[in-house]
Design a protein around this motif. Structure first.
Motif, PDB file in Angstrom:
ATOM      1  N   LEU A  41       0.810  -1.224   0.000  1.00 18.85           N
ATOM      2  CA  LEU A  41       0.000   0.000   0.000  1.00 18.85           C
ATOM      3  C   LEU A  41       0.844   1.275   0.000  1.00 18.85           C
ATOM      4  O   LEU A  41       0.343   2.346   0.299  1.00 18.85           O
ATOM      5  CB  LEU A  41      -0.923   0.019   1.227  1.00 18.85           C
ATOM      6  N   GLU A  42       2.103   1.181  -0.361  1.00 14.80           N
ATOM      7  CA  GLU A  42       2.974   2.352  -0.317  1.00 14.80           C
ATOM      8  C   GLU A  42       2.484   3.500  -1.211  1.00 14.80           C
ATOM      9  O   GLU A  42       2.702   4.653  -0.894  1.00 14.80           O
ATOM     10  CB  GLU A  42       4.403   1.967  -0.684  1.00 14.80           C
ATOM     11  N   TYR A  43       1.838   3.192  -2.327  1.00 14.23           N
ATOM     12  CA  TYR A  43       1.348   4.252  -3.227  1.00 14.23           C
ATOM     13  C   TYR A  43      -0.010   4.794  -2.806  1.00 14.23           C
ATOM     14  O   TYR A  43      -0.437   5.844  -3.277  1.00 14.23           O
ATOM     15  CB  TYR A  43       1.273   3.750  -4.667  1.00 14.23           C
ATOM     16  N   LEU A  44      -0.723   4.066  -1.935  1.00 15.84           N
ATOM     17  CA  LEU A  44      -2.022   4.509  -1.414  1.00 15.84           C
ATOM     18  C   LEU A  44      -2.029   4.333   0.109  1.00 15.84           C
ATOM     19  O   LEU A  44      -2.756   3.497   0.650  1.00 15.84           O
ATOM     20  CB  LEU A  44      -3.163   3.691  -2.029  1.00 15.84           C
ATOM     21  N   PRO A  45      -1.233   5.115   0.819  1.00 16.92           N
ATOM     22  CA  PRO A  45      -1.080   4.898   2.262  1.00 16.92           C
ATOM     23  C   PRO A  45      -2.353   5.125   3.076  1.00 16.92           C
ATOM     24  O   PRO A  45      -2.445   4.639   4.194  1.00 16.92           O
ATOM     25  CB  PRO A  45       0.016   5.895   2.658  1.00 16.92           C
ATOM     26  N   ASP A  46      -3.340   5.838   2.519  1.00 18.16           N
ATOM     27  CA  ASP A  46      -4.569   6.093   3.274  1.00 18.16           C
ATOM     28  C   ASP A  46      -5.716   5.149   2.891  1.00 18.16           C
ATOM     29  O   ASP A  46      -6.842   5.321   3.334  1.00 18.16           O
ATOM     30  CB  ASP A  46      -5.008   7.545   3.102  1.00 18.16           C
ATOM     31  N   LEU A  47      -5.449   4.119   2.095  1.00 18.86           N
ATOM     32  CA  LEU A  47      -6.471   3.141   1.723  1.00 18.86           C
ATOM     33  C   LEU A  47      -6.921   2.397   2.982  1.00 18.86           C
ATOM     34  O   LEU A  47      -6.105   2.076   3.843  1.00 18.86           O
ATOM     35  CB  LEU A  47      -5.901   2.153   0.700  1.00 18.86           C
ATOM     36  N   ARG A  48      -8.223   2.149   3.093  1.00 20.44           N
ATOM     37  CA  ARG A  48      -8.804   1.539   4.289  1.00 20.44           C
ATOM     38  C   ARG A  48      -9.471   0.203   3.979  1.00 20.44           C
ATOM     39  O   ARG A  48      -9.835  -0.069   2.828  1.00 20.44           O
ATOM     40  CB  ARG A  48      -9.860   2.473   4.900  1.00 20.44           C
ATOM     41  N   VAL A  49      -9.673  -0.590   5.017  1.00 16.28           N
ATOM     42  CA  VAL A  49     -10.390  -1.860   4.895  1.00 16.28           C
ATOM     43  C   VAL A  49     -11.775  -1.584   4.325  1.00 16.28           C
ATOM     44  O   VAL A  49     -12.448  -0.636   4.723  1.00 16.28           O
ATOM     45  CB  VAL A  49     -10.503  -2.564   6.274  1.00 16.28           C
ATOM     46  N   GLY A  50     -12.170  -2.411   3.345  1.00 17.61           N
ATOM     47  CA  GLY A  50     -13.475  -2.263   2.700  1.00 17.61           C
ATOM     48  C   GLY A  50     -13.431  -1.471   1.404  1.00 17.61           C
ATOM     49  O   GLY A  50     -14.354  -1.547   0.604  1.00 17.61           O
ATOM     50  N   GLU A  51     -12.361  -0.711   1.195  1.00 20.59           N
ATOM     51  CA  GLU A  51     -12.238   0.058  -0.038  1.00 20.59           C
ATOM     52  C   GLU A  51     -11.669  -0.815  -1.148  1.00 20.59           C
ATOM     53  O   GLU A  51     -11.053  -1.847  -0.900  1.00 20.59           O
ATOM     54  CB  GLU A  51     -11.346   1.290   0.172  1.00 20.59           C
TER      55      GLU A  51
END
Length: 107
Positions: free
Chosen positions: A34-44
Motif C-alpha cells: 500500500l505504499e502508493y495509497l497509504p490512506d487506503l482503508r479496509v473495505g475500499e
C-alpha cells in the motif's frame, strides 16, 4: 499477460516496515503493498498491478470489471495455476491426464 485488477481490501497490517493489505480479487486473495495509497482503508477497492495498489476505485466499477474479467477468463489467466496454464498451452500434460499425475509433476 499482466493486468491491473480491482480488489477489495480485507485486512491491513505492516510487514518489515511496509504497509501491506490482504486483498480479495473476486475470490482470489493476495498480499498487496500500500505504499502508493497509504490512506487506503479496509473495505475500499483499489486497482492493483504487480502487487502494488495504484488507484482507489469505487465498488460498482470494481465489481463490473471483475465480472467482465471473469467472463473473459482473464482472472484465471492472471491468478490461475501456472503449471496448468503451461500444460494447456503445450497441449496437455506430458505424463498423463489424471489429477494424480499432475500433482506428481509439480515441484
Amino acid at each position: 499477460m499482466c493486468l491491473a485488477v480491482p480488489g477489495r481490501v480485507i485486512d491491513i497490517g505492516e510487514r518489515d516496515g511496509t504497509r501491506m493489505a490482504t486483498v480479495d480479487f473476486g475470490g482470489v486473495v493476495k498480499e498487496v503493498c500500500l505504499e502508493y495509497l497509504p490512506d487506503l482503508r479496509v473495505g475500499e477497492y483499489a486497482i492493483v498491478h504487480v502487487g502494488f495498489a495504484l488507484q482507489r476505485l469505487d465498488e460498482e466499477s470494481a465489481r463490473q470489471t471483475l465480472r467482465l474479467f471473469s467472463e473473459l477468463g482473464l482472472l484465471q489467466e492472471e491468478f490461475g495455476d501456472p503449471w496448468e496454464q503451461a500444460a494447456a498451452e503445450a497441449g496437455g500434460w506430458p505424463f498423463g491426464d489424471d489429477d494424480a499425475t499432475r500433482e506428481a509433476a509439480r515441484p
